[in-house]
Design a protein around this motif. Structure first.
Motif, PDB file in Angstrom:
ATOM      1  N   GLY A   3       0.823  -1.210   0.000  1.00 13.72           N
ATOM      2  CA  GLY A   3       0.000   0.000   0.000  1.00 13.72           C
ATOM      3  C   GLY A   3       0.852   1.253   0.000  1.00 13.72           C
ATOM      4  N   GLY A   4       2.152   1.101   0.278  1.00 12.36           N
ATOM      5  CA  GLY A   4       3.086   2.226   0.245  1.00 12.36           C
ATOM      6  C   GLY A   4       2.680   3.353   1.159  1.00 12.36           C
ATOM      7  N   ILE A   5       2.952   4.561   0.728  1.00 14.98           N
ATOM      8  CA  ILE A   5       2.622   5.728   1.548  1.00 14.98           C
ATOM      9  C   ILE A   5       1.124   5.989   1.578  1.00 14.98           C
ATOM     10  CG2 ILE A   5       4.861   6.818   1.176  1.00 14.98           C
ATOM     11  CD1 ILE A   5       3.460   8.685  -0.851  1.00 14.98           C
ATOM     12  N   PHE A   6       0.375   5.342   0.682  1.00 17.15           N
ATOM     13  CA  PHE A   6      -1.059   5.573   0.614  1.00 17.15           C
ATOM     14  C   PHE A   6      -1.828   4.698   1.589  1.00 17.15           C
ATOM     15  CE2 PHE A   6       0.818   6.423  -3.524  1.00 17.15           C
ATOM     16  CZ  PHE A   6       0.488   7.755  -3.657  1.00 17.15           C
ATOM     17  N   GLY A   7      -1.374   3.446   1.779  1.00 17.83           N
ATOM     18  CA  GLY A   7      -2.048   2.530   2.694  1.00 17.83           C
ATOM     19  C   GLY A   7      -3.504   2.339   2.318  1.00 17.83           C
ATOM     20  N   GLU A   8      -4.325   2.075   3.327  1.00 20.10           N
ATOM     21  CA  GLU A   8      -5.768   1.959   3.124  1.00 20.10           C
ATOM     22  C   GLU A   8      -6.428   3.241   3.561  1.00 20.10           C
ATOM     23  OE1 GLU A   8      -8.320  -1.438   4.107  1.00 20.10           O
ATOM     24  OE2 GLU A   8      -6.448  -2.548   4.354  1.00 20.10           O
ATOM     25  N   SER A   9      -7.357   3.720   2.763  1.00 20.41           N
ATOM     26  CA  SER A   9      -8.064   4.951   3.104  1.00 20.41           C
ATOM     27  C   SER A   9      -9.418   4.943   2.403  1.00 20.41           C
ATOM     28  CB  SER A   9      -7.248   6.174   2.676  1.00 20.41           C
ATOM     29  OG  SER A   9      -7.197   6.261   1.262  1.00 20.41           O
ATOM     30  N   TYR A  10     -10.100   6.054   2.469  1.00 14.52           N
ATOM     31  CA  TYR A  10     -11.390   6.170   1.791  1.00 14.52           C
ATOM     32  C   TYR A  10     -11.233   6.025   0.279  1.00 14.52           C
ATOM     33  CZ  TYR A  10      -9.996  10.836   0.341  1.00 14.52           C
ATOM     34  OH  TYR A  10      -9.332  11.884  -0.233  1.00 14.52           O
ATOM     35  N   ALA A  11     -10.041   6.307  -0.253  1.00 11.17           N
ATOM     36  CA  ALA A  11      -9.829   6.265  -1.697  1.00 11.17           C
ATOM     37  C   ALA A  11      -9.006   5.069  -2.153  1.00 11.17           C
ATOM     38  CB  ALA A  11      -9.127   7.542  -2.151  1.00 11.17           C
ATOM     39  N   SER A  12      -8.421   4.311  -1.208  1.00  5.02           N
ATOM     40  CA  SER A  12      -7.505   3.240  -1.566  1.00  5.02           C
ATOM     41  C   SER A  12      -7.834   1.953  -0.812  1.00  5.02           C
ATOM     42  CB  SER A  12      -6.065   3.668  -1.252  1.00  5.02           C
ATOM     43  OG  SER A  12      -5.173   2.604  -1.455  1.00  5.02           O
ATOM     44  N   CYS A  13      -7.814   0.834  -1.540  1.00  9.87           N
ATOM     45  CA  CYS A  13      -7.997  -0.478  -0.917  1.00  9.87           C
ATOM     46  C   CYS A  13      -6.686  -0.997  -0.336  1.00  9.87           C
ATOM     47  CB  CYS A  13      -8.506  -1.485  -1.953  1.00  9.87           C
ATOM     48  SG  CYS A  13     -10.123  -1.095  -2.615  1.00  9.87           S
ATOM     49  N   GLY A  14      -5.585  -0.303  -0.612  1.00 12.97           N
ATOM     50  CA  GLY A  14      -4.282  -0.737  -0.120  1.00 12.97           C
ATOM     51  C   GLY A  14      -3.561  -1.603  -1.132  1.00 12.97           C
ATOM     52  N   ARG A  15      -2.899  -2.629  -0.634  1.00 12.22           N
ATOM     53  CA  ARG A  15      -2.066  -3.477  -1.489  1.00 12.22           C
ATOM     54  C   ARG A  15      -2.900  -4.343  -2.427  1.00 12.22           C
ATOM     55  NH1 ARG A  15       0.082  -8.439   1.724  1.00 12.22           N
ATOM     56  NH2 ARG A  15      -1.828  -9.078   2.771  1.00 12.22           N
ATOM     57  N   VAL A  16      -2.250  -4.868  -3.444  1.00 11.87           N
ATOM     58  CA  VAL A  16      -2.919  -5.681  -4.464  1.00 11.87           C
ATOM     59  C   VAL A  16      -3.512  -6.939  -3.846  1.00 11.87           C
ATOM     60  CG1 VAL A  16      -2.580  -6.964  -6.613  1.00 11.87           C
ATOM     61  CG2 VAL A  16      -1.430  -4.777  -6.285  1.00 11.87           C
ATOM     62  N   ALA A  17      -2.804  -7.551  -2.882  1.00  8.84           N
ATOM     63  CA  ALA A  17      -3.270  -8.787  -2.259  1.00  8.84           C
ATOM     64  C   ALA A  17      -4.572  -8.603  -1.485  1.00  8.84           C
ATOM     65  CB  ALA A  17      -2.187  -9.341  -1.335  1.00  8.84           C
ATOM     66  N   ASP A  18      -4.958  -7.367  -1.189  1.00  7.23           N
ATOM     67  CA  ASP A  18      -6.241  -7.116  -0.532  1.00  7.23           C
ATOM     68  C   ASP A  18      -7.406  -7.291  -1.507  1.00  7.23           C
ATOM     69  OD1 ASP A  18      -4.872  -6.531   1.782  1.00  7.23           O
ATOM     70  OD2 ASP A  18      -5.051  -4.354   1.571  1.00  7.23           O
TER      71      ASP A  18
END
Length: 175
Positions: A125-140
């Motif tokens: 997920g890098g510096i973005f991690g999980e948030s309202y706009a991001s699911c995080g890493r590909v394995a998620d």
């Protein structure tokens, strides 16, 4: 205009020299092609998916297509459709808007399919991690076979990640 030409002549070439290609790299490249052909019985085809990256990893992926790394000489080709792909090469943290498209791309890829997450964002997920706009890493979002960390990873590391995925698939039972 003459000032610019004089400046260019005075400055000379300012790019860095190409990295050295040693014999071990040539042997590894030959082994990669042999393993791909032994495992798949054909050339390896890859569908690259940008799930929300900054494009740093894409630049390195484009670099493995240049004549120095000679990806096509190894029997590896990029394709436009997941229906023709053996492997998905996914970059970036998966944005919420790309999650469904990534799932559909994964489902459209025929068995046996391999997934390689590229870059720190794809792996963790890098510096973005999980948030309202991001699911995080590909394995998620989809199953991942191999992760290639780095921000961005070197082209040779991406090539090693592809080799690792092919090696693991050779001995693994089919999903």
């Amino acid at each position: 205009m003459w000032q610019i030409l004089r400046q260019i002549a005075r400055t000379g070439i300012v790019s860095e020299p190409a990295p050295r290609m040693d014999d071990t790299m040539r042997l590894e490249a030959g082994r990669l092609q042999d393993e791909i052909l032994a495992t798949l019985g054909q050339a390896l085809t890859i569908r690259e998916v940008d799930a929300g990256s900054c494009n740093g990893c894409e630049l390195e992926i484009h670099a493995i297509n240049n004549p120095y790394y000679n990806l096509e000489g190894l029997g590896i080709k990029f394709v436009a459709s997941p229906r023709h792909a053996d492997m998905l090469l996914v970059t970036g943290p998966v944005s919420r808007h790309m999650a469904e498209a990534l799932r559909r791309t994964y489902e459209a890829t025929p068995e046996p399919k391999l997934v390689v997450a590229v870059g720190d964002c794809g792996c963790s997920g890098g510096i973005f991690g999980e948030s309202y706009a991001s699911c995080g890493r590909v394995a998620d979002v989809i199953p991942v076979d191999v992760e290639v960390p780095g921000c961005p990873p070197l082209p040779i590391e991406i090539l090693r990640g592809i080799l690792t995925a092919v090696k693991r698939d050779a001995g693994a039972p089919r999903r």
